[in-house]
Scaffold this motif. Structure first.
Motif, PDB file in Angstrom:
ATOM      1  N   ALA A  37      37.182 -23.546   6.814  1.00 44.58           N
ATOM      2  CA  ALA A  37      36.660 -22.277   7.316  1.00 44.58           C
ATOM      3  C   ALA A  37      37.687 -21.153   7.152  1.00 44.58           C
ATOM      4  O   ALA A  37      37.372 -20.063   6.666  1.00 44.58           O
ATOM      5  CB  ALA A  37      36.254 -22.424   8.781  1.00 44.58           C
ATOM      6  N   LEU A  38      38.930 -21.402   7.543  1.00 41.01           N
ATOM      7  CA  LEU A  38      39.975 -20.381   7.448  1.00 41.01           C
ATOM      8  C   LEU A  38      40.247 -19.998   5.994  1.00 41.01           C
ATOM      9  O   LEU A  38      40.421 -18.822   5.673  1.00 41.01           O
ATOM     10  CB  LEU A  38      41.259 -20.879   8.111  1.00 41.01           C
ATOM     11  N   PHE A  39      40.282 -21.004   5.109  1.00 37.71           N
ATOM     12  CA  PHE A  39      40.506 -20.715   3.696  1.00 37.71           C
ATOM     13  C   PHE A  39      39.388 -19.831   3.141  1.00 37.71           C
ATOM     14  O   PHE A  39      39.637 -18.858   2.434  1.00 37.71           O
ATOM     15  CB  PHE A  39      40.594 -22.021   2.901  1.00 37.71           C
ATOM     16  N   SER A  40      38.143 -20.159   3.486  1.00 41.38           N
ATOM     17  CA  SER A  40      36.998 -19.396   2.985  1.00 41.38           C
ATOM     18  C   SER A  40      36.996 -17.966   3.507  1.00 41.38           C
ATOM     19  O   SER A  40      36.659 -17.026   2.781  1.00 41.38           O
ATOM     20  CB  SER A  40      35.687 -20.085   3.385  1.00 41.38           C
ATOM     21  N   LEU A  41      37.363 -17.797   4.771  1.00 39.59           N
ATOM     22  CA  LEU A  41      37.270 -16.480   5.398  1.00 39.59           C
ATOM     23  C   LEU A  41      38.366 -15.526   4.960  1.00 39.59           C
ATOM     24  O   LEU A  41      38.162 -14.309   4.963  1.00 39.59           O
ATOM     25  CB  LEU A  41      37.321 -16.621   6.924  1.00 39.59           C
ATOM     26  N   PHE A  42      39.551 -16.050   4.582  1.00 38.81           N
ATOM     27  CA  PHE A  42      40.688 -15.148   4.423  1.00 38.81           C
ATOM     28  C   PHE A  42      41.437 -15.212   3.096  1.00 38.81           C
ATOM     29  O   PHE A  42      42.135 -14.265   2.758  1.00 38.81           O
ATOM     30  CB  PHE A  42      41.706 -15.404   5.549  1.00 38.81           C
ATOM     31  N   SER A  43      41.319 -16.289   2.325  1.00 36.57           N
ATOM     32  CA  SER A  43      42.183 -16.409   1.149  1.00 36.57           C
ATOM     33  C   SER A  43      41.924 -15.328   0.106  1.00 36.57           C
ATOM     34  O   SER A  43      42.859 -14.751  -0.446  1.00 36.57           O
ATOM     35  CB  SER A  43      42.017 -17.800   0.513  1.00 36.57           C
ATOM     36  N   CYS A  44      40.652 -15.025  -0.158  1.00 40.07           N
ATOM     37  CA  CYS A  44      40.327 -14.130  -1.272  1.00 40.07           C
ATOM     38  C   CYS A  44      39.430 -12.963  -0.869  1.00 40.07           C
ATOM     39  O   CYS A  44      38.848 -12.314  -1.744  1.00 40.07           O
ATOM     40  CB  CYS A  44      39.663 -14.918  -2.402  1.00 40.07           C
ATOM     41  N   THR A  45      39.296 -12.699   0.407  1.00 35.64           N
ATOM     42  CA  THR A  45      38.478 -11.569   0.834  1.00 35.64           C
ATOM     43  C   THR A  45      39.090 -10.924   2.069  1.00 35.64           C
ATOM     44  O   THR A  45      39.727 -11.603   2.888  1.00 35.64           O
ATOM     45  CB  THR A  45      37.031 -12.002   1.148  1.00 35.64           C
ATOM     46  N   SER A  46      38.885  -9.617   2.200  1.00 35.43           N
ATOM     47  CA  SER A  46      39.430  -8.873   3.340  1.00 35.43           C
ATOM     48  C   SER A  46      38.341  -8.457   4.320  1.00 35.43           C
ATOM     49  O   SER A  46      38.606  -7.705   5.258  1.00 35.43           O
ATOM     50  CB  SER A  46      40.167  -7.620   2.850  1.00 35.43           C
ATOM     51  N   VAL A  47      37.113  -8.950   4.132  1.00 32.13           N
ATOM     52  CA  VAL A  47      35.982  -8.451   4.916  1.00 32.13           C
ATOM     53  C   VAL A  47      36.154  -8.730   6.412  1.00 32.13           C
ATOM     54  O   VAL A  47      35.618  -7.997   7.246  1.00 32.13           O
ATOM     55  CB  VAL A  47      34.656  -9.050   4.387  1.00 32.13           C
ATOM     56  N   LEU A  48      36.927  -9.754   6.764  1.00 35.60           N
ATOM     57  CA  LEU A  48      37.148 -10.065   8.172  1.00 35.60           C
ATOM     58  C   LEU A  48      38.588  -9.806   8.617  1.00 35.60           C
ATOM     59  O   LEU A  48      39.028 -10.332   9.642  1.00 35.60           O
ATOM     60  CB  LEU A  48      36.774 -11.527   8.455  1.00 35.60           C
ATOM     61  N   ASP A  49      39.306  -8.977   7.874  1.00 35.05           N
ATOM     62  CA  ASP A  49      40.693  -8.693   8.242  1.00 35.05           C
ATOM     63  C   ASP A  49      40.805  -7.951   9.568  1.00 35.05           C
ATOM     64  O   ASP A  49      41.883  -7.905  10.168  1.00 35.05           O
ATOM     65  CB  ASP A  49      41.394  -7.898   7.136  1.00 35.05           C
ATOM     66  N   SER A  50      39.696  -7.367  10.033  1.00 33.74           N
ATOM     67  CA  SER A  50      39.731  -6.729  11.357  1.00 33.74           C
ATOM     68  C   SER A  50      40.082  -7.759  12.431  1.00 33.74           C
ATOM     69  O   SER A  50      40.681  -7.419  13.459  1.00 33.74           O
ATOM     70  CB  SER A  50      38.380  -6.077  11.673  1.00 33.74           C
ATOM     71  N   MET A  51      39.731  -9.037  12.200  1.00 32.86           N
ATOM     72  CA  MET A  51      40.090 -10.096  13.137  1.00 32.86           C
ATOM     73  C   MET A  51      41.592 -10.205  13.321  1.00 32.86           C
ATOM     74  O   MET A  51      42.073 -10.659  14.367  1.00 32.86           O
ATOM     75  CB  MET A  51      39.549 -11.449  12.654  1.00 32.86           C
ATOM     76  N   LEU A  52      42.345  -9.781  12.306  1.00 36.01           N
ATOM     77  CA  LEU A  52      43.793  -9.947  12.332  1.00 36.01           C
ATOM     78  C   LEU A  52      44.515  -8.769  12.959  1.00 36.01           C
ATOM     79  O   LEU A  52      45.669  -8.907  13.393  1.00 36.01           O
ATOM     80  CB  LEU A  52      44.314 -10.138  10.898  1.00 36.01           C
TER      81      LEU A  52
END
Length: 226
Positions: A37-52
């Motif tokens: 899940a973490l790899f899919s959400l963050f490795s190659c996309t920034s769409v959920l970077d607001s979480m960070l």
């Protein structure tokens, strides 16, 4: 060195950084659901970077810091995350979620996403769905449910999403800012599909509620749906 932030990996950089041995997120003690899940959400996309970075109303800054500095940044910088970093996150989730098994048992990815997005970071639901004209429901991800279909041997994600929505009489109430899709999951003895081809783009035109679509015969705006 957690002060610096790294953008998601794209194209040749993604291949160079993520391909090969000792790449990705190291698995340990039934962590595969969270690693994937973490790899899919963050490795190659920034769409959920607001979480960070975003200071959400309910946001736990400690969990947010671990996610950003110990998992996402190393993954994007070197292509590798140690199992101890994921365990650090799992320990925090155990404390926040009143569930002692987050550190040793396999969970459903949806349970992990709901806990970290809703209870720990306080993010608004990403999806609004409606089934058969009933009251709309909100959620963070969509899991594909469907019966075995003989004509689908090696399907792509587009086919699976469309057929799953059709069989469940579902529609998207609005275009989602992020569409997290969980593939069909089955046990070790049986899997519905041996392979699923990723669709690099997803056409959600037919999945949207009250969306204007063209007639398959004449090309004008359709008035009826088969």
């Amino acid at each position: 060195d957690g002060a610096e932030s790294f953008p998601p990996l794209r194209n040749e950089a993604a291949v160079r950084v993520l391909q090969g041995r000792m790449k990705g997120i190291q698995g340990h003690c039934n962590s595969c659901y969270m690693d994937a899940a973490l790899f899919s959400l963050f490795s190659c996309t920034s769409v959920l970077d607001s979480m960070l970075f975003m200071p959400f109303p309910l946001c736990d800054r400690n969990v947010q810091g671990i996610l950003r500095d110990e998992i996402v940044n190393p993954l994007r910088r070197t292509g590798f995350v140690r199992a101890s970093s994921v365990m650090h996150l799992r320990e925090q989730l155990t404390d926040k979620g009143q569930c002692s098994s987050f550190t040793n048992a396999e969970k459903d990815p949806e349970e992990f996403l709901n806990l970290i997005m809703q209870q720990i970071l306080g993010i608004e639901p990403l999806l609004k769905l409606q089934s058969g004209g009933q009251k709309e429901q909100e959620c963070y991800c969509y899991q594909i449910f469907m019966d075995k279909q003989e004509d689908l041997v090696v399907p792509d994600v587009q086919q699976l999403v469309e057929r799953s929505f059709l069989s469940s009489d579902l529609k998207l109430v609005e275009i989602p800012s992020c569409f997290i899709i969980q593939m069909p999951r089955f046990g070790k003895e049986y899997k519905m599909f041996s392979k699923i081809i990723p669709s690099l783009e997803l056409d959600i035109t037919d999945l949207l509620l009250d969306s204007p679509r063209e007639c398959c015969l004449c090309g004008d705006v359709a008035t009826l749906e088969c």
